[in-house]
Design an enzyme around this catalytic site. Structure first.
Site, PDB file in Angstrom:
ATOM      1  N   TYR A  49       0.826  -1.206   0.000  1.00  0.00           N
ATOM      2  CA  TYR A  49       0.000   0.000   0.000  1.00  0.00           C
ATOM      3  C   TYR A  49       0.867   1.266   0.000  1.00  0.00           C
ATOM      4  O   TYR A  49       1.863   1.350   0.732  1.00  0.00           O
ATOM      5  CB  TYR A  49      -0.928   0.028   1.210  1.00  0.00           C
ATOM      6  CG  TYR A  49      -2.082  -0.961   1.154  1.00  0.00           C
ATOM      7  CD1 TYR A  49      -2.417  -1.614  -0.038  1.00  0.00           C
ATOM      8  CD2 TYR A  49      -2.839  -1.245   2.277  1.00  0.00           C
ATOM      9  CE1 TYR A  49      -3.464  -2.516  -0.084  1.00  0.00           C
ATOM     10  CE2 TYR A  49      -3.899  -2.139   2.242  1.00  0.00           C
ATOM     11  CZ  TYR A  49      -4.206  -2.779   1.060  1.00  0.00           C
ATOM     12  OH  TYR A  49      -5.247  -3.670   1.008  1.00  0.00           O
ATOM     13  N   SER A 155      -6.202 -13.690   1.305  1.00  0.00           N
ATOM     14  CA  SER A 155      -6.995 -12.626   0.706  1.00  0.00           C
ATOM     15  C   SER A 155      -7.223 -12.956  -0.755  1.00  0.00           C
ATOM     16  O   SER A 155      -6.279 -13.324  -1.464  1.00  0.00           O
ATOM     17  CB  SER A 155      -6.244 -11.289   0.850  1.00  0.00           C
ATOM     18  OG  SER A 155      -6.966 -10.228   0.285  1.00  0.00           O
ATOM     19  N   ASN A 156      -8.468 -12.872  -1.177  1.00  0.00           N
ATOM     20  CA  ASN A 156      -8.846 -13.119  -2.575  1.00  0.00           C
ATOM     21  C   ASN A 156      -8.629 -14.562  -3.012  1.00  0.00           C
ATOM     22  O   ASN A 156      -8.523 -14.839  -4.208  1.00  0.00           O
ATOM     23  CB  ASN A 156      -8.074 -12.177  -3.514  1.00  0.00           C
ATOM     24  CG  ASN A 156      -8.292 -10.717  -3.173  1.00  0.00           C
ATOM     25  OD1 ASN A 156      -9.402 -10.207  -3.272  1.00  0.00           O
ATOM     26  ND2 ASN A 156      -7.230 -10.031  -2.755  1.00  0.00           N
ATOM     27  N   SER A 207     -13.697  -3.209  -0.166  1.00  0.00           N
ATOM     28  CA  SER A 207     -14.504  -2.410  -1.105  1.00  0.00           C
ATOM     29  C   SER A 207     -15.999  -2.619  -0.888  1.00  0.00           C
ATOM     30  O   SER A 207     -16.744  -2.911  -1.825  1.00  0.00           O
ATOM     31  CB  SER A 207     -14.126  -2.744  -2.550  1.00  0.00           C
ATOM     32  OG  SER A 207     -14.567  -1.748  -3.445  1.00  0.00           O
ATOM     33  N   GLY A 212     -16.976   3.310  -4.279  1.00  0.00           N
ATOM     34  CA  GLY A 212     -17.778   4.507  -4.506  1.00  0.00           C
ATOM     35  C   GLY A 212     -18.723   4.405  -5.682  1.00  0.00           C
ATOM     36  O   GLY A 212     -19.511   5.330  -5.930  1.00  0.00           O
ATOM     37  N   PHE A 215     -22.394   5.061  -5.201  1.00  0.00           N
ATOM     38  CA  PHE A 215     -22.803   6.460  -5.099  1.00  0.00           C
ATOM     39  C   PHE A 215     -22.690   7.199  -6.427  1.00  0.00           C
ATOM     40  O   PHE A 215     -23.519   8.053  -6.732  1.00  0.00           O
ATOM     41  CB  PHE A 215     -21.931   7.196  -4.074  1.00  0.00           C
ATOM     42  CG  PHE A 215     -21.971   6.627  -2.698  1.00  0.00           C
ATOM     43  CD1 PHE A 215     -23.060   6.835  -1.873  1.00  0.00           C
ATOM     44  CD2 PHE A 215     -20.916   5.872  -2.212  1.00  0.00           C
ATOM     45  CE1 PHE A 215     -23.101   6.320  -0.589  1.00  0.00           C
ATOM     46  CE2 PHE A 215     -20.941   5.346  -0.934  1.00  0.00           C
ATOM     47  CZ  PHE A 215     -22.042   5.565  -0.118  1.00  0.00           C
TER      48      PHE A 215
END
Length: 297
Positions: A49, A155-156, A207, A212, A215
């Site tokens: 990250y 993860s995943n 997520s 987003g 929205f």
């Protein structure tokens, strides 16, 4: 520390955009203290990250108040190696590395970044097509025996990939961090959430607001979803549609954790309040229908 102390909470603070927030370590500390006061204590990170910068930046926050380390849980991930020439990484292709040497060195580097003596959980970030399950198990076991990492997860991962790794371990994996939201619902049908119930492990939903899109997008699915979420929100007394999304996710019987990708304490507190909202089964399926565009058979 018993298993209940190490269970992942319903809400987790996600710090993958920490550098994008452009806040000082002092401001991050204030945010972290407010989140703890609101009841959110788990934090989610990854070595990659911020171009390998977020862990160290978070470590600066912890250094300002070392005692806060015992008030939070640190979950981080490793295994992705992008082709960042500036960082001296070999090769030109983005790739995965789940070798024992890389897992152990990544964990040790994360410990330094966070200025801590242990990671609460370490996850393999993405499935590695070259993963040797015995080698991963060897790395996990070494880190656990050394006290460097308390728990492990993935993860995943697909259900078969998780089962393969679990078959080589003498202890249980604690999570599979997967994408899951009313906009992206593959986990409902690909066996991921079923397996979490089967093994009694918590999925972590990354997520949850579809980055987003719920929205902002104007495609038919997003428009349908917004309409239904607003409708259900008015019925259950939600103050925003993101609260409805969190209530929808938390209703799943796999008892998921939701990763919140925000540095805004008001939004964190809103998510905490969403835990008190209850949907009926009809409302849950109405949101499902808003995403798919059709009724169940």
């Amino acid at each position: 520390m018993n298993s209940s102390d190490r269970a992942i909470d319903e809400l987790v603070l996600g710090f993958w955009r920490l550098l994008d927030w452009q806040i000082t370590p002092q401001q991050c500390l204030a945010f972290l203290e407010q989140a703890i006061e609101a009841g959110v204590r788990h934090t989610d990170h990854a070595d990659i990250y911020g171009g390998y910068g977020c862990e160290a930046e978070f470590g600066k926050t912890l250094a300002l108040k070392p005692s806060i380390r015992d008030e939070i849980k640190i979950i981080t991930k490793c295994g992705i190696k992008p082709a960042f020439a500036s960082l001296g990484l070999a090769g030109q292709a983005n790739h995965y590395d789940s070798s024992a040497a890389h897992i152990i060195s990544s964990a040790q580097q994360s410990l330094k970044h966070f200025n801590t003596d242990r990671l609460d959980a370490l996850l393999i970030h993405r499935p590695d097509y070259l993963m040797n399950a015995d080698e991963v198990a060897e790395a996990f076991t070494t880190l656990k025996q050394n006290g460097d990492v308390l728990d492990f997860g993935v993860s995943n991962f697909t259900p078969s990939q998780l089962s393969l790794l679990q078959s080589r371990l003498d202890f249980e994996l604690v999570t599979n961090q997967i994408e899951f939201s009313p906009y992206e619902m593959q986990a409902l049908d690909d066996g991921s959430l079923d397996q979490c119930q089967l093994l009694d492990i918590k999925p972590m939903c990354w997520s949850p607001l579809a980055g987003g899109r719920i929205f902002a997008e104007n495609d038919e699915k997003a428009i349908r979803l917004r309409h239904v979420l607003e409708q259900v929100g008015s019925e259950i007394g939600a103050s925003s549609i993101d609260q409805v999304v969190y209530a929808w996710l938390l209703m799943h019987p796999s008892s998921p954790s939701v990763v919140l990708g925000t540095g805004n304490i008001t939004r964190v507190e809103s998510a905490v309040a969403a835990k008190q909202l209850k949907l009926s089964r009809e409302q849950w399926y109405r949101i499902w229908q808003g995403s798919t565009g059709h009724s169940v058979p």
